[in-house]
Every structure is written in structure tokens, then in C-alpha cells.
Write a protein that holds these residues in place. Structure first.
Motif, PDB file in Angstrom:
ATOM      1  N   THR A  32       0.803  -1.222   0.000  1.00 46.46           N
ATOM      2  CA  THR A  32       0.000   0.000   0.000  1.00 46.46           C
ATOM      3  C   THR A  32       0.838   1.276   0.000  1.00 46.46           C
ATOM      4  O   THR A  32       0.293   2.368   0.112  1.00 46.46           O
ATOM      5  N   LEU A  33       2.155   1.158  -0.135  1.00 46.45           N
ATOM      6  CA  LEU A  33       3.004   2.346  -0.139  1.00 46.45           C
ATOM      7  C   LEU A  33       2.645   3.335  -1.253  1.00 46.45           C
ATOM      8  O   LEU A  33       2.668   4.548  -1.018  1.00 46.45           O
ATOM      9  N   PRO A  34       2.253   2.899  -2.455  1.00 43.38           N
ATOM     10  CA  PRO A  34       1.827   3.869  -3.472  1.00 43.38           C
ATOM     11  C   PRO A  34       0.636   4.719  -3.024  1.00 43.38           C
ATOM     12  O   PRO A  34       0.544   5.901  -3.373  1.00 43.38           O
ATOM     13  N   VAL A  35      -0.266   4.156  -2.243  1.00 44.05           N
ATOM     14  CA  VAL A  35      -1.405   4.928  -1.729  1.00 44.05           C
ATOM     15  C   VAL A  35      -0.916   6.025  -0.788  1.00 44.05           C
ATOM     16  O   VAL A  35      -1.382   7.168  -0.836  1.00 44.05           O
ATOM     17  N   ILE A  36       0.054   5.689   0.053  1.00 40.03           N
ATOM     18  CA  ILE A  36       0.619   6.671   0.978  1.00 40.03           C
ATOM     19  C   ILE A  36       1.299   7.788   0.202  1.00 40.03           C
ATOM     20  O   ILE A  36       1.117   8.971   0.503  1.00 40.03           O
ATOM     21  N   PHE A  37       2.073   7.441  -0.833  1.00 40.12           N
ATOM     22  CA  PHE A  37       2.737   8.457  -1.651  1.00 40.12           C
ATOM     23  C   PHE A  37       1.719   9.324  -2.390  1.00 40.12           C
ATOM     24  O   PHE A  37       1.913  10.537  -2.527  1.00 40.12           O
ATOM     25  N   ASP A  38       0.637   8.727  -2.880  1.00 34.05           N
ATOM     26  CA  ASP A  38      -0.397   9.494  -3.579  1.00 34.05           C
ATOM     27  C   ASP A  38      -1.050  10.526  -2.668  1.00 34.05           C
ATOM     28  O   ASP A  38      -1.532  11.552  -3.137  1.00 34.05           O
ATOM     29  N   ARG A  39      -1.082  10.254  -1.377  1.00 32.30           N
ATOM     30  CA  ARG A  39      -1.638  11.211  -0.411  1.00 32.30           C
ATOM     31  C   ARG A  39      -0.641  12.316  -0.061  1.00 32.30           C
ATOM     32  O   ARG A  39      -0.948  13.192   0.721  1.00 32.30           O
ATOM     33  N   GLY A  40       0.584  12.245  -0.590  1.00 30.64           N
ATOM     34  CA  GLY A  40       1.599  13.249  -0.307  1.00 30.64           C
ATOM     35  C   GLY A  40       2.317  13.023   1.019  1.00 30.64           C
ATOM     36  O   GLY A  40       2.843  13.962   1.606  1.00 30.64           O
ATOM     37  N   LEU A  41       2.367  11.768   1.468  1.00 29.89           N
ATOM     38  CA  LEU A  41       2.976  11.435   2.749  1.00 29.89           C
ATOM     39  C   LEU A  41       4.293  10.691   2.553  1.00 29.89           C
ATOM     40  O   LEU A  41       4.592  10.207   1.473  1.00 29.89           O
ATOM     41  N   PHE A  42       5.083  10.612   3.614  1.00 27.27           N
ATOM     42  CA  PHE A  42       6.332   9.861   3.620  1.00 27.27           C
ATOM     43  C   PHE A  42       6.045   8.410   3.975  1.00 27.27           C
ATOM     44  O   PHE A  42       5.162   8.139   4.785  1.00 27.27           O
ATOM     45  N   GLY A  43       6.832   7.479   3.445  1.00 22.25           N
ATOM     46  CA  GLY A  43       6.636   6.096   3.815  1.00 22.25           C
ATOM     47  C   GLY A  43       7.751   5.197   3.332  1.00 22.25           C
ATOM     48  O   GLY A  43       8.465   5.527   2.396  1.00 22.25           O
ATOM     49  N   ILE A  44       7.892   4.053   4.008  1.00 18.07           N
ATOM     50  CA  ILE A  44       8.876   3.044   3.635  1.00 18.07           C
ATOM     51  C   ILE A  44       8.303   1.666   3.947  1.00 18.07           C
ATOM     52  O   ILE A  44       7.361   1.531   4.716  1.00 18.07           O
TER      53      ILE A  44
END
Length: 74
Positions: A32-44
């Protein structure tokens, strides 16, 4: 640091605050990392069996704070 971020809901709830949240998606969870990036958030992605590569060990400090707060209440 949200260690089970999945969709970044915790970070989204804090968007209006002057801070940032590192969204950590477990390596064996749905991707689900692409969803987090689409929201403009940081993630790993992170594998729970390996140490978290930050200095100082932020994850350990968060757990120590939780532990010490429990001890203060005693």
C-alpha cells in the motif's frame, strides 16, 4: 512513526499539525506504499526481523518512552 501505516490514516489525521509522520508498511503486508505516496505522505517498507536503520534508534526511543511512562505511574 506509524509502524503499521497501511494507508497512512494516522498521518492524514495530523496533516494540519506542524509535524511529520514516517509511515512504515510491514514488508509482508499488502503493498500500500503507493497509496501513501499518492496522499503526499512519507513512507517506507520495513521487515520486522531487521533493525530500523535510523540514528539514533528512533523506534527504540519510542518504546523506551512508553516503558518509562508506565514506570512513572507506579
Amino acid at each position: 512513526m506509524d509502524m503499521n501505516a497501511y494507508y497512512g490514516g494516522f498521518a492524514s489525521a495530523l496533516m494540519d499539525k506542524p509535524l511529520w509522520v514516517m509511515n512504515v508498511v510491514p514488508f509482508d503486508a499488502p503493498k500500500t506504499l503507493p497509496v501513501i505516496f499518492d496522499r503526499g505522505l512519507f513512507g517506507i517498507y520495513h521487515d520486522w526481523c531487521e533493525s530500523f536503520s535510523t540514528y539514533p534508534r528512533t523506534y527504540d526511543l519510542l518504546h523506551a518512552d512508553h516503558l518509562f511512562s508506565k514506570l512513572k505511574k507506579r
